[in-house]
Design a protein around this motif. Structure first.
Motif: not given
Length: 804
Positions: A688, A692, A695, A792-793
């Motif tokens: 993940s 991320e 992204n 998380t971002k």
């Protein structure tokens, strides 16, 4: 039967009616006795009798001594309490021990020339002088009347002297006394002559007391050595085991082990006979009983004498051993490392009896012996688990007296021995057993805090001795068990550990804290500041020093603190000054551990290069030999584990990137290093995080080798794949490290993972930063929390705000 020898034959027979008959040369006397249960494991019946011979061939008297007063024969034949031995006959006669429906026969010499009423008075005087500590009068008594001493007098004198602390062991009269015992042991009695000597003249109880006293005094003089050699002659040792009871045998074996009279090239033919005979007769020693004529293990040639009374002595009833005596027997086997499979098998067979009848320290000692010999006792372990409430019962905190203090001391030692044995045998203790062990420690803290008498140092040094702390810590770390109560207590006693502990105790404790990743800066600060590093390295074994150095380095206590001081500097300087000691004496595992510890230190490659180079060269030589040798024929200390090979790889990586090029491994060793699997120790970042980052538009690669990126630009040494960055941007030289729980130390009070990095994590960070990398660390708890709340971002944006 010869009248000249003036021997008397005593036959005692008992039946279920409780009537015993005494026959003395045809004269029959009948008296009432008390029946005894033959299965009574606590039986130590009988008394020590003697008779004065007369020409009328009749028994004049029985003089029996109990623990407090004399009683008539029929009153104490079946006395339940153990009685102190009195040696008045020319052969040890421990008394009548009769069971239902059995007959006991024993001949013993009553020659009036070496047995008279003066022996009684003399023995009482010896006991009185011993109790008052008057060793000068004891030696004077021997000097004046030594030629009239009986076996009892010799045994009682040396026993009394062993209890007097102020007694000078090198006194010339005492040397003559010991030499006298040696000469008498060498004599061989004959049928018609009264020769006061030989082991049978001393008797089993007297000779065991003499040997036991030598051990209590830790006497290792030439005379003491000769006494042991004569006692351990094959014929003497065989007769002793077959004629003695559990007390005699246990005292003798305990003494041999205490004096470290280990069977070697010179003594193997004698000392081993004693232990072999014990193994053959262990069942009779434990349970008591007789040695019958059909005993297949008996060798008539070994015990035959001219006295003609050995067959009767072998048929004499022997008292059963107590749990303490069983514990001493197996302790002796384990201490000397003598194999006795039948002995240990039989002891485990009687585990239920031992657990119920024995004291806690007896059980702990027996289990220690099994662990020392690496023998798993299933029945004994099961009983210890069941009886753990009793074995480790904490003292009554309302009764603060010396007795309760001793009870607690025993409890903690018992707990230490038991958990050490479990660790040695690889047995995981139950939660119930661990709770009881922890309760002992907790009660000790409460007990010490409420006891206002005595100084604190003495209290801790008696209950939490350095050896006990080291054993307890090592055991828990070996089993992978963390106990906050135990480790907090050890930390609070760090002063005692450093001031009074041996290098081995300090090593075991620090190694345990580092292995379990316990954050205890105070413990390592005390070791560093208050322990003389040079003296520690000088006195300590190579294993102990290697473990202490590894504990400092792997726990990260080599970094510079805020005051400009560096923990462990003195230690590693002392190692550098004594590098030749380790090159000469250390094994391959210890040398690799030292090299690894040095490179983990801040700038250790440059600061301790004078130690690192010779240690590395020796490591390469020993490791190459190990790599060429088949694992089947390698000694355990010469084997290379995967952990050792990983340490070698990291040492090579850290030194190479710091511009320090050491000797390269041989092709065989390199092949072995490349075969190591790192999947179990690599910290895999969650997918993940990579998703991320994509992204966010942050280009990166996974598992990037910094060695290929840095100055060398290649992976020609084949080690780059073992040292990688979790997520890296090569262009911007940004390293993102996801640090799991294994990268941090745990809080000593709660056991929870803290945010303090361990030594390996700190060393890797320094390595990357020195190579020009910007290191971003993501704590696993922060990422898990962010995933839980969908943030998380935001977390990554905060860390990468300067690179997006």
């Amino acid at each position: 039967m010869s009248r000249l020898n003036m021997r008397k034959q005593i036959i005692v027979s008992s039946t279920s009616t409780g009537i015993a008959r005494l026959r003395v040369f045809g004269e029959r006397r009948t008296f009432v006795t008390h029946p005894v249960n033959p299965c009574d494991t606590n039986r130590r019946k009988g008394a020590n009798e003697y008779c004065g011979a007369t020409s009328q061939r009749k028994l004049e008297r029985f003089q029996c001594k109990s623990s407090q007063k004399q009683q008539s024969f029929h009153q104490i034949v079946y006395n339940q309490k153990p009685l102190s031995p009195i040696f008045f006959s020319s052969h040890s006669f421990d008394g009548f021990h009769s069971t239902n429906n059995c007959t006991t026969t024993r001949n013993f010499s009553c020659n009036s020339s070496n047995f008279d009423s003066d022996a009684v008075t003399r023995n009482k005087l010896i006991v009185k002088l011993g109790r008052t500590g008057n060793w000068k009068e004891l030696l004077t008594l021997y000097k004046d009347e030594g030629n009239q001493f009986t076996n009892a007098n010799y045994a009682t004198v040396i026993t009394s002297l062993s209890r007097i602390r102020s007694f000078p062991k090198r006194h010339p009269v005492f040397d003559v006394f010991l030499e006298d015992i040696v000469q008498r042991l060498r004599r061989q009695p004959t049928r018609d002559d009264d020769v006061r000597g030989g082991i049978r003249w001393f008797g089993t109880r007297a000779i065991s007391n003499i040997v036991h006293s030598l051990a209590k005094m830790n006497l290792k003089t030439s005379q003491a050595h000769l006494i042991l050699l004569n006692f351990l002659q094959p014929a003497n040792a065989t007769w002793f085991v077959q004629a003695g009871d559990g007390r005699d045998v246990s005292n003798a074996l305990w003494s041999i082990a205490k004096l470290q009279f280990h069977p070697n090239a010179k003594t193997s033919s004698s000392a081993l006979v004693l232990f072999e005979q014990v193994e053959q007769h262990m069942d009779r020693i434990v349970m008591g009983g007789t040695n019958g004529d059909n005993d297949n293990n008996h060798n008539n040639n070994d015990v035959s004498t001219k006295n003609g009374n050995d067959n009767d002595e072998r048929r004499a009833v022997r008292s059963a051993a107590t749990p303490l005596q069983v514990a001493n027997i197996v302790w002796a086997f384990a201490t000397l490392g003598i194999q006795g499979p039948k002995v240990f098998e039989l002891v485990d067979k009687y585990a239920v009896w031992l657990a119920h009848e024995g004291q806690p320290h007896h059980i702990a000692r027996i289990l220690w012996a099994f662990a020392k010999m690496n023998i798993h006792p299933p029945s004994l372990v099961q009983e210890i688990e069941k009886q753990s409430d009793i074995l480790f019962l904490p003292p009554n905190n309302q009764a603060h007296n010396m007795k309760m203090r001793n009870n607690y001391d025993n409890n903690f030692h018992n707990a230490s021995n038991v958990i050490w044995s479990f660790a040695k045998l690889g047995i995981q203790p139950s939660s119930k057993l661990m709770r009881n062990i922890e309760q002992v420690v907790v009660s000790s803290r409460h007990y010490d805090n409420n006891d206002g008498d005595g100084d604190e140092r003495q209290q801790h040094s008696s209950s939490l001795s350095p050896q006990v702390m080291g054993n307890m810590a090592w055991s828990l770390a070996t089993l992978g068990i963390y106990s906050s109560s135990i480790f907090l207590e050890i930390e609070s006693n760090a002063q005692t550990l450093v001031h009074y502990g041996s290098p081995q105790a300090i090593s075991s404790t620090s190694w345990a804290f580092a292995t379990l990743k316990i954050h205890s800066p105070s413990l390592f600060e005390i070791i560093h500041r208050q322990c003389s590093a040079s003296q520690l390295v000088k006195d300590g074994s190579t294993q102990a020093i290697a473990n202490i150095a590894w504990a400092f380095a792997s726990s990260g206590y080599g970094d510079t603190n805020g005051k400009g001081n560096t923990n462990g500097v003195a230690l590693f300087r002392a190692i550098e000054d004594n590098a030749h000691k380790f090159v000469k004496n250390a094994n391959v595992q210890e040398i690799i551990k030292l090299c690894y510890s040095i490179v983990l230190q801040e700038d250790g490659c440059n600061h301790y290069e004078n130690a690192l180079r010779p240690l590395w060269n020796q490591a390469m030589e020993l490791a190459t030999i190990a790599a060429k040798t088949s694992p089947k024929i390698q000694h355990q200390k010469a084997r290379l584990t995967d952990y050792d090979l990983r340490q070698l790889i990291l040492v090579e990586v850290f030194t190479m990137t710091n511009g320090l090029y050491l000797q390269k491994p041989s092709p065989q060793l390199r092949k072995l290093m490349e075969s190591v699997e790192w999947t179990d120790v690599q910290n895999k970042s969650p997918k993940s995080i990579s998703i991320e980052l994509k992204n966010l538009g942050f280009p990166h690669e996974q598992d990037v080798s910094p060695i290929q990126v840095q100055q060398r630009g290649s992976n020609e040494d084949g080690i780059g794949s073992f040292f990688t960055i979790d997520l890296a941007n090569k262009e911007k030289k940004v390293a993102i490290e996801y640090n799991g729980s294994q990268y941090f130390l745990r809080d000593i009070a709660t056991g929870e993972v803290s945010r303090v990095e361990d030594g390996t994590t700190k060393a890797k960070r320094r390595f990357l930063e020195n190579g020009g990398w910007d290191v971003i660390s993501i704590h696993y708890q922060d990422w898990e929390e962010a995933e839980k709340h969908g943030r998380t971002k935001e977390l990554l944006q905060t860390h990468l705000q300067n690179y997006l």
